[in-house]
Scaffold this motif. Structure first.
Motif, PDB file in Angstrom:
ATOM      1  N   TYR A 168      30.527  46.633  52.563  1.00 41.25           N
ATOM      2  CA  TYR A 168      31.424  45.478  52.492  1.00 41.25           C
ATOM      3  C   TYR A 168      31.476  44.927  51.067  1.00 41.25           C
ATOM      4  CZ  TYR A 168      33.835  41.211  53.932  1.00 41.25           C
ATOM      5  OH  TYR A 168      34.755  40.204  54.068  1.00 41.25           O
ATOM      6  N   GLY A 169      30.328  44.901  50.403  1.00 46.53           N
ATOM      7  CA  GLY A 169      30.321  44.491  49.005  1.00 46.53           C
ATOM      8  C   GLY A 169      31.176  45.415  48.159  1.00 46.53           C
ATOM      9  N   MET A 170      31.084  46.726  48.401  1.00 49.62           N
ATOM     10  CA  MET A 170      31.899  47.691  47.682  1.00 49.62           C
ATOM     11  C   MET A 170      33.377  47.454  47.960  1.00 49.62           C
ATOM     12  SD  MET A 170      31.896  51.876  47.897  1.00 49.62           S
ATOM     13  CE  MET A 170      32.705  51.915  49.494  1.00 49.62           C
ATOM     14  N   MET A 171      33.721  47.169  49.212  1.00 50.38           N
ATOM     15  CA  MET A 171      35.110  46.925  49.562  1.00 50.38           C
ATOM     16  C   MET A 171      35.656  45.710  48.813  1.00 50.38           C
ATOM     17  SD  MET A 171      36.791  46.205  53.325  1.00 50.38           S
ATOM     18  CE  MET A 171      36.916  47.929  53.798  1.00 50.38           C
ATOM     19  N   LEU A 172      34.860  44.660  48.707  1.00 49.48           N
ATOM     20  CA  LEU A 172      35.302  43.463  47.998  1.00 49.48           C
ATOM     21  C   LEU A 172      35.521  43.754  46.507  1.00 49.48           C
ATOM     22  CD1 LEU A 172      33.002  40.772  49.673  1.00 49.48           C
ATOM     23  CD2 LEU A 172      35.436  41.168  50.103  1.00 49.48           C
ATOM     24  N   VAL A 173      34.621  44.533  45.924  1.00 48.67           N
ATOM     25  CA  VAL A 173      34.774  44.898  44.514  1.00 48.67           C
ATOM     26  C   VAL A 173      36.013  45.771  44.332  1.00 48.67           C
ATOM     27  CG1 VAL A 173      33.766  46.230  42.620  1.00 48.67           C
ATOM     28  CG2 VAL A 173      32.335  44.653  43.935  1.00 48.67           C
ATOM     29  N   ASN A 174      36.227  46.725  45.244  1.00 46.16           N
ATOM     30  CA  ASN A 174      37.416  47.571  45.158  1.00 46.16           C
ATOM     31  C   ASN A 174      38.693  46.743  45.262  1.00 46.16           C
ATOM     32  OD1 ASN A 174      35.920  49.893  44.903  1.00 46.16           O
ATOM     33  ND2 ASN A 174      35.976  50.399  47.069  1.00 46.16           N
ATOM     34  N   ASP A 175      38.671  45.740  46.145  1.00 48.21           N
ATOM     35  CA  ASP A 175      39.836  44.862  46.272  1.00 48.21           C
ATOM     36  C   ASP A 175      40.138  44.190  44.935  1.00 48.21           C
ATOM     37  OD1 ASP A 175      40.026  45.450  48.953  1.00 48.21           O
ATOM     38  OD2 ASP A 175      39.109  43.571  49.642  1.00 48.21           O
ATOM     39  N   ALA A 176      39.084  43.749  44.255  1.00 46.11           N
ATOM     40  CA  ALA A 176      39.269  43.072  42.972  1.00 46.11           C
ATOM     41  C   ALA A 176      39.836  44.033  41.921  1.00 46.11           C
ATOM     42  CB  ALA A 176      37.947  42.481  42.495  1.00 46.11           C
ATOM     43  N   VAL A 177      39.388  45.288  41.966  1.00 41.74           N
ATOM     44  CA  VAL A 177      39.907  46.283  41.024  1.00 41.74           C
ATOM     45  C   VAL A 177      41.391  46.515  41.279  1.00 41.74           C
ATOM     46  CG1 VAL A 177      39.803  48.701  40.337  1.00 41.74           C
ATOM     47  CG2 VAL A 177      37.684  47.418  40.691  1.00 41.74           C
ATOM     48  N   GLU A 178      41.746  46.676  42.545  1.00 39.73           N
ATOM     49  CA  GLU A 178      43.137  46.969  42.890  1.00 39.73           C
ATOM     50  C   GLU A 178      44.066  45.805  42.578  1.00 39.73           C
ATOM     51  OE1 GLU A 178      43.034  48.133  46.966  1.00 39.73           O
ATOM     52  OE2 GLU A 178      41.892  49.973  46.577  1.00 39.73           O
ATOM     53  N   THR A 179      43.562  44.581  42.701  1.00 33.69           N
ATOM     54  CA  THR A 179      44.397  43.406  42.431  1.00 33.69           C
ATOM     55  C   THR A 179      44.227  42.898  41.004  1.00 33.69           C
ATOM     56  OG1 THR A 179      42.651  41.942  43.310  1.00 33.69           O
ATOM     57  CG2 THR A 179      44.367  42.673  44.840  1.00 33.69           C
ATOM     58  N   ARG A 180      43.454  43.655  40.206  1.00 31.40           N
ATOM     59  CA  ARG A 180      43.221  43.305  38.798  1.00 31.40           C
ATOM     60  C   ARG A 180      42.627  41.909  38.648  1.00 31.40           C
ATOM     61  NH1 ARG A 180      45.646  47.228  35.762  1.00 31.40           N
ATOM     62  NH2 ARG A 180      47.263  48.458  36.775  1.00 31.40           N
TER      63      ARG A 180
END
Length: 440
Positions: A168-180
């Motif tokens: 879940y932590g990884m998913m949140l970080v990935n979300d931040a990467v995708e949304t810049r």
């Protein structure tokens, strides 16, 4: 890489189950069974900003030890757990998912594993939620389902499951990467990843070591010491990317780590042997050239380059294109050289783009095509490749494939020369270019 990762995961799963059976243990418990985390940790699973290669949910088999009545045979245990799962008992549904995932007593069946994990997850079972989240995140045993993955992983993380916290932590970080929005504070993600990493979850250790504390993301400051700390933890669990990056750190040294070329090569070699293409290439080139402290061993070096090529690593494909063109380590094969160079160039490798400029401009192995030469030169130049910049400048100066534009040529020559390209520096001394430069 996916096949290698899956094979490693399956071997680890089988070994974990066999150890349990040999010790009078099974991986499933009765209706009154007790499940508790042990000191085991997940197998190496690659972290990437965008998840790709398959890594099985290792905590399914390696982070739980469950005791059962030792008088049960495997068929009896399987029959009981199946009955209890059908009756709606969440723990048995979770365990039946594990049995189907690992293929113990039944043929391996990711579809069935996903179904039973999902049933237990629907009852709020934290560990099952983590596994269901993994399977739905990556499309194992069914389609990718981001919404289901997010909900399941949120439940797992809230329930204290360390694997769920890591994902879940990884998913949140990935979300931040995708949304810049990687610069925006994300304390929940950092907290979850830290707790999971400190609990031994390798994916969380890898994210903290290779991304969070390297670049300083989501409110966490760049911290070389913390990065090295988590890299070492992940490398100790044979995480291929962590092995590679930690090896690279040892090769050059720094404030947070001593320079130790022997350790660096040992880690890079291990990463390469575990399927990390990014480690295969430098190892292969150094062995071919006898450089960077490696003894010259062209045959072994070529093996690693070919391994990376099999994974479609762009730079390695470019290297292999050059090897095929030169014909020193392998028989010269111009057609294959062009094929690998083109694929590498289209994937963004600057050296391969420069090769394609030459192939297209001179009609070497392909039909002469100045327009194609311009396209590849522009790709290389705009990607920052100094020779690509020089070539593009030359095309503008001569008006080949583009309208003649000496000022544009001078711009590209200057960029190339600024990177140390001596031919570009010489080109700038051409009288035509000197004259154009005066008006700029």
């Amino acid at each position: 890489m996916s096949d290698t990762a899956s094979a490693n995961d399956r071997r680890n799963a089988d070994a974990a189950f066999q150890r349990g059976l040999a010790g009078g243990r099974s991986t499933t418990g009765g209706s009154g069974g007790t499940s508790a985390p042990n000191s085991s940790s997940p197998s190496a699973s690659a972290f990437a900003a965008t998840p790709g290669a398959e890594r099985g949910p290792q905590s399914v088999v390696a982070t739980r030890t469950v005791f059962i009545r030792i008088e049960e045979t495997t068929p009896q245990m399987l029959a009981r757990v199946t009955r209890e799962a059908g009756e709606g008992k969440a723990e048995s549904q979770y365990n039946l998912g594990r049995l189907n995932y690992a293929g113990l007593g039944v043929a391996r069946d990711d579809v069935a594993a996903r179904r039973w994990f999902g049933a237990a997850a629907a009852q709020g079972h934290p560990a099952a939620s983590a596994q269901y989240g993994y399977l739905t995140m990556y499309g194992r045993g069914g389609p990718v389902d981001p919404a289901a993955a997010r909900a399941a992983l949120r439940t797992a993380a809230a329930g204290g499951d360390s694997y769920g916290q890591a994902l879940y932590g990884m998913m949140l970080v990935n979300d931040a990467v995708e949304t810049r929005t990687s610069d925006a504070p994300l304390p929940e993600a950092i907290d979850l990843l830290t707790r999971a990493a400190d609990a031994g979850e390798v994916v969380a250790q890898a994210i903290l070591g290779t991304v969070v504390y390297v670049f300083g993301t989501n409110g966490a400051k760049a911290d070389p010491a913390k990065s090295i700390h988590y890299l070492k933890l992940a490398a100790a669990q044979d995480h291929p990317m962590a092995l590679q990056i930690l090896g690279e750190h040892y090769m050059v040294g720094g404030a947070a780590i001593e320079k130790d070329r022997a350790k660096g090569w040992a880690l890079l070699t291990k990463a390469a042997d575990l399927g990390q293409a990014g480690a295969m290439r430098p190892l292969g080139l150094s062995l071919i050239q006898g450089s960077n402290g490696q003894g010259k061993d062209p045959a072994r070096g070529l093996k690693y380059i070919r391994m990376a090529v099999e994974q479609r690593h762009p730079a390695a494909m470019g290297d292999y294109a050059a090897i095929l063109y030169e014909g020193a380590l392998v028989p010269k094969d111009l057609a294959a050289s062009v094929r690998y160079a083109r694929e590498a160039a289209e994937a963004g490798d600057g050296d391969a783009q420069v090769m394609m400029v030459r192939f297209a401009y001179f009609g070497d192995g392909v039909a002469k095509d100045v327009n194609a030469a311009v396209r590849y030169a522009r790709l290389a130049a705009e990607g920052g490749h100094s020779e690509g910049q020089r070539m593009l400048g030359a095309l503008y100066q001569n008006g080949e494939g583009v309208p003649k534009d000496v000022k544009e040529a001078v711009r590209w020559f200057r960029k190339s020369a600024a990177q140390g390209n001596q031919q570009a520096a010489t080109d700038l001394q051409d009288p035509e270019n000197v004259a154009a430069a005066r008006d700029m």
